[in-house]
Structures are given as C-alpha cells and as structure tokens.
Design a protein around this motif. Sequence first.
Motif, mmCIF file in Angstrom:
data_model
loop_
_atom_site.group_PDB
_atom_site.id
_atom_site.type_symbol
_atom_site.label_atom_id
_atom_site.label_comp_id
_atom_site.label_asym_id
_atom_site.label_seq_id
_atom_site.Cartn_x
_atom_site.Cartn_y
_atom_site.Cartn_z
ATOM 1 N N LEU A 286 0.841 -1.197 0.000
ATOM 2 C CA LEU A 286 0.000 0.000 0.000
ATOM 3 C C LEU A 286 0.883 1.257 0.000
ATOM 4 O O LEU A 286 0.876 2.037 0.943
ATOM 5 N N PRO A 287 1.660 1.455 -1.059
ATOM 6 C CA PRO A 287 2.494 2.659 -1.120
ATOM 7 C C PRO A 287 1.631 3.903 -1.310
ATOM 8 O O PRO A 287 0.601 3.855 -1.991
ATOM 9 N N GLY A 433 -8.243 0.832 -1.349
ATOM 10 C CA GLY A 433 -7.049 1.640 -1.124
ATOM 11 C C GLY A 433 -6.529 1.581 0.294
ATOM 12 O O GLY A 433 -5.800 2.471 0.745
ATOM 13 N N ASN A 434 -6.876 0.523 1.025
ATOM 14 C CA ASN A 434 -6.418 0.317 2.398
ATOM 15 C C ASN A 434 -6.070 -1.149 2.583
ATOM 16 O O ASN A 434 -6.412 -2.000 1.755
ATOM 17 N N LEU A 435 -5.371 -1.478 3.671
ATOM 18 C CA LEU A 435 -5.120 -2.869 4.042
ATOM 19 C C LEU A 435 -5.948 -3.181 5.281
ATOM 20 O O LEU A 435 -5.735 -2.571 6.340
ATOM 21 N N ILE A 436 -6.883 -4.120 5.152
ATOM 22 C CA ILE A 436 -7.857 -4.383 6.209
ATOM 23 C C ILE A 436 -8.003 -5.888 6.400
ATOM 24 O O ILE A 436 -8.125 -6.637 5.425
ATOM 25 N N PRO A 437 -8.032 -6.365 7.640
ATOM 26 C CA PRO A 437 -8.241 -7.794 7.872
ATOM 27 C C PRO A 437 -9.726 -8.159 7.852
ATOM 28 O O PRO A 437 -10.570 -7.310 8.173
ATOM 29 N N PRO A 438 -10.058 -9.388 7.483
ATOM 30 C CA PRO A 438 -11.422 -9.842 7.762
ATOM 31 C C PRO A 438 -11.604 -9.850 9.275
ATOM 32 O O PRO A 438 -10.660 -10.153 10.014
ATOM 33 N N MET A 439 -12.790 -9.492 9.731
ATOM 34 C CA MET A 439 -13.010 -9.318 11.163
ATOM 35 C C MET A 439 -14.200 -10.134 11.655
ATOM 36 O O MET A 439 -15.246 -10.156 11.005
ATOM 37 N N LYS A 440 -14.012 -10.768 12.773
ATOM 38 C CA LYS A 440 -15.108 -11.452 13.453
ATOM 39 C C LYS A 440 -15.551 -10.554 14.604
ATOM 40 O O LYS A 440 -14.768 -10.237 15.503
#
Length: 453
Positions: A286-287, A433-440
């Motif tokens: 994600l530069p 345009g972001n880095l996001i984890p799957p979330m529980k």
Amino acid sequence: MAILTKEEAKKIIDKVLAYSKADETSVSLTGNRTGNIRYARNSVSTSGESDNIALAITAVYGKRSGTATVNEFDDASLEKAVRRAEEIAKLAPENPEYMPMLGPQTYLETSTYAESTAKIDPEFRAKAAFDSIDPCRQKNLTAAGYMEDTTGFSSIGNSKGLFGYNRSTSVDFSITVRTADGLGSGYANPDVNDVSKLDTKATTQIAMQKALASASARALEPGKYTVILEPTASVELLQNMMRSMDARNADEGRSFLSKKGGGTRLGEKLFDERVTILTDPMNADLPLSPFGGGGGGGGQGRFGGGGGDGVPQEKRTWIENGVVKNMFYSRYWADKKGVKPIPAASGFIMLGGTQSLADLIKSTDKGILVTRFWYIRAVDPQTQLYTGLTRDGTFYIENGQIKFPVKNFRFNESPVIMLNNVEALGKPVRAGGNLIPPMKIRDFTFTSLSDAV
C-alpha cells in the motif's frame, strides 16, 4: 504530454513562479492517462482511454488568495494564468486562517509506480474482460464489471523553494455476478498499484461462487449477531471513522474524539487492544504519495486533515493496541495548538492476525458472513453511528460451516462500537485503497430485512 518527468514538471513550475508578482505563489501540476473497460450482461459496452494534464496556480497577497487553472503550457498561456490568479487574489476577502507557505521539504521515495500498469493497452483490457466474462457464460451466469487503470504524476512547488514530484499507478476492478434467475449475486473488488498482482479470472471465480451460493436465501430475524465482515464490507465504515479523526473537530466538540466538558480523547483506550491502525507510505502493498497535494495555504487532505499544502507524509500510528495515538492537524490548527502539523493519510493499514477468512468461519458456532455493505449513511456522525444494507452474498454460519444464504439486512452500527467487539482478526488484504483484515465481530446490530439481492 500527460505524464511529465520530474525535470519537465520542474521546468514548467519554475517558469510559472518566475512570472509571479504576488507575495507568495504556489503551483500544482498533475497529469494522468486513464483507461477503462466496462461490461454488462456478459458483453463489453464501453471502453476508452483519456489523457489529461492541468496546472493550478495560487497567488497570495497578504491573506488574500486566488487560484487559476490552465491546460495550455506555452509561455503566453502560463503568464496569462498567473496574472489571472493575481487578479482574483486582489479581489478575494482575507482568509483569517491562512498560513504562510512552506519552504523546501524532504519527501520519501515511495513505490507508487509500477511499469506493468503503465504499459496497459486496449488489448490487455479486452483480455482482462474476457477472462471475467467467459467463465460466467460457461456457467449460465451474468457478469457486470468495470476495470479502470491510471498512470499519472503529481508535482508541487512554490515561491519559497518547495518542490515535490511523484509518479503513481493504480488499477481498480469490480465484478458483480448474478444467477440466471437474478436471485443470487456475488461481488469482488480488488485494487492494486501493480497490475501483475491482479487476476480478473480468479476474482470473478469468487464472485461466481458467491452468486451460486446466495440463491434461495432464507429470512432470519433481525437482531444482534456475531458477524464475519469481509474487508469489502468493513472498509467504508472504517474509512468514515478515519476521516473523522481531525483534531480541530475534536477540540471544538464535534467529534467522537471530543471529551465531555472539553478536550479530546487523545491517549485514551477507545477500542479493543487488538486494534492497531497506521499509515506507512513505504509499505510495499500500500504505497502512498509522499506529500498531500497543492502548495497553497490551509488545504485539506483526503481524510480531512492538513496535507494539501505539501506537508510530508510519514509512517504514523493512529491507533495502537486500542489507544488513540494521533489525530490530523492542519497547519493552522497545529500552529494554534503549538504542535506539529500532521497531514491526513490517503490510505491506512489495520493490523490483523494470520487467520484466513475460512479459518474465521471454522471458528464460528453461529454467525453471519457479510460480503459487503452498501448505501451507507450517517445516523449520528458525532457517535459514528451509520446505517446501511448487506449485499451480494450474506450467509448463515453454524458449527464452523456456511449453512445457507440469508436475506439481506439493514444494519445500524458504529465502527467505534464494532472495534470494541472484536472476536478475531484475520490476515489483512487490500480493499478500497487500504489494508484491512477480515473481522469477526460480536453483537453486530441488524435492524430489519431487505428483499434486494
């Protein structure tokens, strides 16, 4: 001419500054080549490519400023634009919050440019569309998709010696797949800087699987559920929260970061301790641009803080182990508060774990898997309460397995509350345009049903 080199851009900016008679002058020079291909009902409907280059000049007299734009770069046109900006500035009212322009800055050398993306041509776009449409045709499914690729540059300069230049590329691909009867729908939406990391066929397979699996949806009662949010679902809620982390709004009592009775909640633990959100312009996945934007006074960045006046972007942690560590400070507000200006970020990274989406599903006794949200609207911006709908694949989970598709829900939820109810975080992936984890997330609030697919 749409993509200028650093030397070519500086030559034009220097020429503009030489024409200026104002107290201060800033210049923003941007250009891009953008291509696209769109298809619906398994057929390409439009495709094209455009080039654009534009120059914006801001002239300042005291605290009065005026801006003129031009896309012709001969000497006469440039000088005429400078004179026009100066005329506007003399007529403009004073801006009591105007900040003098920055001098020379040191910017990071970020990796926002990929040659593979810059080389995209119509044949490449056609192949990308075919790789998405053909598998759908073979399965009697209907595909609708859009791919847009951009190669561009941004350069800023001012009369105090500031100069910055950055090249960048991006590719955004979205695909919706429907079953023949229109009752099943799937979706995927990856974005990358480097097109070699994009596989439209593999992405379409995900949407196809969701479409086939989501037909014959059953109704569940609205209420509070454990949910697994794919990054495409949570991204807009998280973006809305990040855009609201402006120091001035917090200081003036207009933010979820405002403290009752005055002050802000900077330094307080507001989220689950597993929540850490940062920006890092040098991140390989994600530069980001090393600077915010144009060289003028109190400009705002994408998320609402200072950054439009050339303040350098740096690696910065906004939330660490649930504790609010930073807020955006425009140069004006930073000066007023006696702190360093902090520019807004154009993309953020939320740290997660190592689990896959499948792992999160396997660990869930009862819950709901959400592909994405849409039609999100603010209910109470100050508490970050939003409403919206699920879409394109919503599924009931029981004993670690997806049991059946469910009808879509309307939700009422706040990302602040959501990030206090974290059960588990997966491996971050790029979304919007972001880095996001799957979330529980536990106790996610669904308020009603929706018949839309």
